[in-house]
Write an enzyme that holds these catalytic residues in place. Structure first.
Site, PDB file in Angstrom:
ATOM      1  CG  ASP A  80      -2.077   1.163   1.218  1.00 42.61           C
ATOM      2  OD1 ASP A  80      -2.467   1.367   0.409  1.00 42.61           O
ATOM      3  OD2 ASP A  80      -2.371   1.526   2.374  1.00 42.61           O
ATOM      4  CG  HIS A 178      -5.239   7.872   4.803  1.00 42.42           C
ATOM      5  ND1 HIS A 178      -4.579   8.442   3.636  1.00 42.42           N
ATOM      6  CD2 HIS A 178      -5.679   6.538   4.225  1.00 42.42           C
ATOM      7  CE1 HIS A 178      -4.246   7.800   2.715  1.00 42.42           C
ATOM      8  NE2 HIS A 178      -5.167   6.571   2.885  1.00 42.42           N
ATOM      9  N   GLY A 179      -7.571   7.939   8.625  1.00 40.38           N
ATOM     10  CA  GLY A 179      -7.539   8.213  10.192  1.00 40.38           C
ATOM     11  C   GLY A 179      -8.690   9.329  10.603  1.00 40.38           C
ATOM     12  CG  HIS A 207      -6.937   4.800  -0.310  1.00 38.31           C
ATOM     13  ND1 HIS A 207      -5.421   4.378   0.005  1.00 38.31           N
ATOM     14  CD2 HIS A 207      -6.830   4.074  -1.762  1.00 38.31           C
ATOM     15  CE1 HIS A 207      -4.814   3.498  -0.821  1.00 38.31           C
ATOM     16  NE2 HIS A 207      -5.643   3.456  -1.905  1.00 38.31           N
ATOM     17  N   GLY A 208      -9.053   5.657   3.244  1.00 40.35           N
ATOM     18  CA  GLY A 208      -9.635   6.724   4.233  1.00 40.35           C
ATOM     19  C   GLY A 208     -11.206   6.244   4.522  1.00 40.35           C
ATOM     20  N   GLY A 209     -11.388   4.935   4.619  1.00 37.84           N
ATOM     21  CA  GLY A 209     -12.730   4.475   5.105  1.00 37.84           C
ATOM     22  C   GLY A 209     -13.217   4.872   6.433  1.00 37.84           C
ATOM     23  CG  ASN A 229      -7.309   0.729   0.803  1.00 36.34           C
ATOM     24  OD1 ASN A 229      -7.696  -0.207   0.120  1.00 36.34           O
ATOM     25  ND2 ASN A 229      -6.249   1.148   0.569  1.00 36.34           N
TER      26      ASN A 229
END
Length: 281
Positions: A80, A178-179, A207-209, A229
């Site tokens: 990743d 993300h996060g 990305h960044g779920g 992700n």
């Protein structure tokens, strides 16, 4: 068995998006694949470059191969967000079945040139490649992109990128971070719909779920996301459970370290099952 992204996308097309789960330590891995087995779901295990160096490319590949065959499930080992082209090639040579070269911080021309080189190298070895256009905000494995740096994926740039690189999957920036634990993601569905309509030959990746509601997540899958992700939630949950089990053990005889890790591993298994079921159409 171990597969690349293309094989999984084709096999499960119109059935589900496939969960891609970040492994942070080797102890997590058996529980993650067991979770997928218990609900008969495919799974993508992904590592950051930091995790790959910590555990070892070769050990990750051999362990994944053993577990995928033990449980007889469709599994993919994916690198990743890697900006180091040599490290991406090292992962390919070690036996990863998929890699992501992240050139999103470069100019579009540089991103295309570097990604095309990775695609040519990986495809010769039956390894799929994910690229990125736009910048997904937040922090992951030491990489921090603040809100001012983050930008939505430009549809014209994405079309050009896919055509000129021939990537198999594309990470797109549609408003996730993300996060993101403290607020709800504001997803640009108009952009997602346009991307899905114009890039139907490539697997779109979310990305960044973290911070995406279940309702929004299901809508993203319906709108065409193929790979979702899951990273920060796994790491946070593991740490929380370890913090609960380790302190009491300091006041009592320690018979086995595994007894302290099992609750955290069980939690990881349940997250894999919960998310994989959520991503079904």
């Amino acid at each position: 068995m171990m597969e690349n992204l293309n094989t999984l996308f084709n096999k499960y097309d119109n059935k589900k998006a496939i969960g891609s789960f970040n492994v942070h330590c080797l102890e997590m891995l058996p529980s993650m694949l067991l979770g997928a087995k218990e609900i008969e779901s495919p799974i993508i295990i992904q590592t950051s470059l930091g995790t790959a160096k910590y555990i070892g490319f070769d050990l990750l590949v051999s362990t994944m191969d053993t577990l995928a065959n033990r449980y007889q499930i469709d599994a993919c080992l994916h690198l990743d967000h890697c900006t180091d082209m040599n490290a991406v090639k090292e992962a390919v040579d070690a036996g990863y079945t998929s890699v992501m070269y992240d050139g999103s911080s470069l100019t579009l021309e540089e991103n295309i040139s570097n990604t095309r080189e990775i695609v040519e190298y990986a495809h010769k070895r039956n390894v799929s490649v994910e690229g990125e256009v736009g910048s997904i905000g937040g922090a992951e494995d030491g990489l921090i992109i603040d809100e001012e740096q983050a930008k939505y994926t430009d549809i014209d740039e994405a079309i050009r990128f896919v055509e000129e690189t021939q990537v198999d999957a594309l990470a797109v920036a549609i408003g996730t971070t993300h996060g993101q634990f403290k607020s709800k993601a504001k997803i640009n569905y108009e952009l997602l719909s346009s991307l899905s309509e114009n890039l139907d030959k490539v697997g779109l990746v979310l990305h960044g779920g973290t911070g995406v509601s279940d309702e929004d997540m299901r809508k993203c899958v319906r709108e065409g996301m193929k790979k979702i992700n899951v990273g920060s939630e796994l790491n946070k949950s593991y740490i929380e459970l370890v913090n609960e089990t380790f302190p009491p053990a300091l006041d009592a005889p320690l018979t086995s370290l595994r007894k302290l890790l099992n609750p955290a591993n069980d939690k990881i298994k349940e997250i894999v099952k919960e998310k994989s079921l959520l991503f079904q159409l």
